[in-house]
Design a protein around this motif. Structure first.
Motif, short mmCIF file in Angstrom:
data_model
loop_
_atom_site.label_atom_id
_atom_site.label_comp_id
_atom_site.label_asym_id
_atom_site.label_seq_id
_atom_site.Cartn_x
_atom_site.Cartn_y
_atom_site.Cartn_z
N ASN A 43 0.80 -1.22 0.00
CA ASN A 43 0.00 0.00 0.00
C ASN A 43 0.83 1.28 0.00
N GLY A 44 2.16 1.16 -0.01
CA GLY A 44 3.02 2.34 0.06
C GLY A 44 2.88 3.06 1.39
N ALA A 45 2.64 2.32 2.45
CA ALA A 45 2.39 2.89 3.77
C ALA A 45 3.66 2.93 4.62
N SER A 46 3.61 3.73 5.67
CA SER A 46 4.70 3.77 6.64
C SER A 46 4.34 2.87 7.82
N VAL A 47 5.38 2.41 8.53
CA VAL A 47 5.18 1.54 9.69
C VAL A 47 5.85 2.18 10.90
N ARG A 48 5.15 2.18 12.02
CA ARG A 48 5.69 2.67 13.29
C ARG A 48 5.53 1.57 14.33
N ALA A 49 6.64 1.19 14.94
CA ALA A 49 6.61 0.22 16.05
C ALA A 49 6.72 0.99 17.35
N ILE A 50 5.90 0.63 18.32
CA ILE A 50 5.97 1.29 19.62
C ILE A 50 6.09 0.26 20.73
N SER A 101 -4.77 1.76 26.30
CA SER A 101 -5.17 3.15 26.06
C SER A 101 -4.10 3.91 25.31
N ALA A 102 -2.84 3.66 25.64
CA ALA A 102 -1.74 4.35 24.96
C ALA A 102 -1.68 3.97 23.49
N ILE A 103 -1.90 2.71 23.17
CA ILE A 103 -1.88 2.25 21.77
C ILE A 103 -3.02 2.91 21.00
N VAL A 104 -4.21 2.93 21.56
CA VAL A 104 -5.36 3.54 20.90
C VAL A 104 -5.12 5.03 20.70
N GLN A 105 -4.59 5.70 21.71
CA GLN A 105 -4.32 7.15 21.62
C GLN A 105 -3.25 7.44 20.58
N GLU A 106 -2.20 6.63 20.55
CA GLU A 106 -1.13 6.79 19.55
C GLU A 106 -1.69 6.63 18.14
N ALA A 107 -2.56 5.67 17.96
CA ALA A 107 -3.17 5.45 16.65
C ALA A 107 -4.04 6.65 16.25
N LYS A 108 -4.80 7.15 17.18
CA LYS A 108 -5.67 8.29 16.90
C LYS A 108 -4.86 9.53 16.57
N GLU A 109 -3.90 9.86 17.41
CA GLU A 109 -3.09 11.06 17.21
C GLU A 109 -2.22 10.96 15.96
N GLY A 110 -1.78 9.75 15.61
CA GLY A 110 -0.91 9.57 14.46
C GLY A 110 -1.64 9.35 13.15
#
Length: 157
Positions: A43-50, A101-110
């Motif tokens: 998909n030509g997407a970026s990946v972020r690991a947290i 909650s942190a994962i969901v918030q990171e997804a929303k903000e990012g």
């Protein structure tokens, strides 16, 4: 055709620009990163690991934590695993009261379009247990979520 290829073919039609992969150093991280990279590439997407360090409520959120060095090593290993797949990824270390909650918030903000969540096979009192983090992400994430669960130890023998 591998199972990951089958899954990625099913998901190919999704428009994905950003993929988030929470890691914690368990054995399923490699497969979750591999799946995230494969989907991102198509998909030509970026990946972020947290990595999320859960901080006790009695401490300030930004308090130095004994797990920081381990978390940084796990994130460096995630970068290496993604490199093995021919993909560069961004990494981030978060400190929060609750990982889900942190994962969901990171997804929303990012502005994340897809969370790839790897879950090891674990049993509690004889029953498979997804854990609180996975349950929270599946319930609360506003984006697509792919859950990659490892096979049971008996299945891999």
């Amino acid at each position: 055709m591998t199972n990951l290829t089958k899954v990625s073919n099913m998901l190919r039609r999704m428009e994905i620009g950003k993929v988030l992969v929470p890691v914690n150093g368990n054995g399923v991280d490699r497969e979750a990163i591999r799946l995230a990279c494969e989907l991102a590439e198509k998909n030509g997407a970026s990946v972020r690991a947290i990595y999320v360090i859960e901080v006790e409520r009695s401490l300030p959120l930004d308090a130095p934590h004994r797990k920081t060095a381990d978390a940084e090593a796990i994130l460096a290993h995630a970068e290496e695993m993604a490199g093995d797949e021919g993909h560069d990824i961004d990494t981030g270390l978060l400190q929060a009261r609750d990982a889900g909650s942190a994962i969901v918030q990171e997804a929303k903000e990012g502005g994340v379009d897809l969370i790839v969540l790897g879950v090891g096979y674990k049993r509690r009192l004889g029953v498979f247990d997804m854990g609180n983090t996975t349950s929270h992400v599946l319930r609360e994430a506003l984006c697509h979520v792919v859950l990659y669960r490892a096979a049971s130890p008996e299945d891999s023998e």
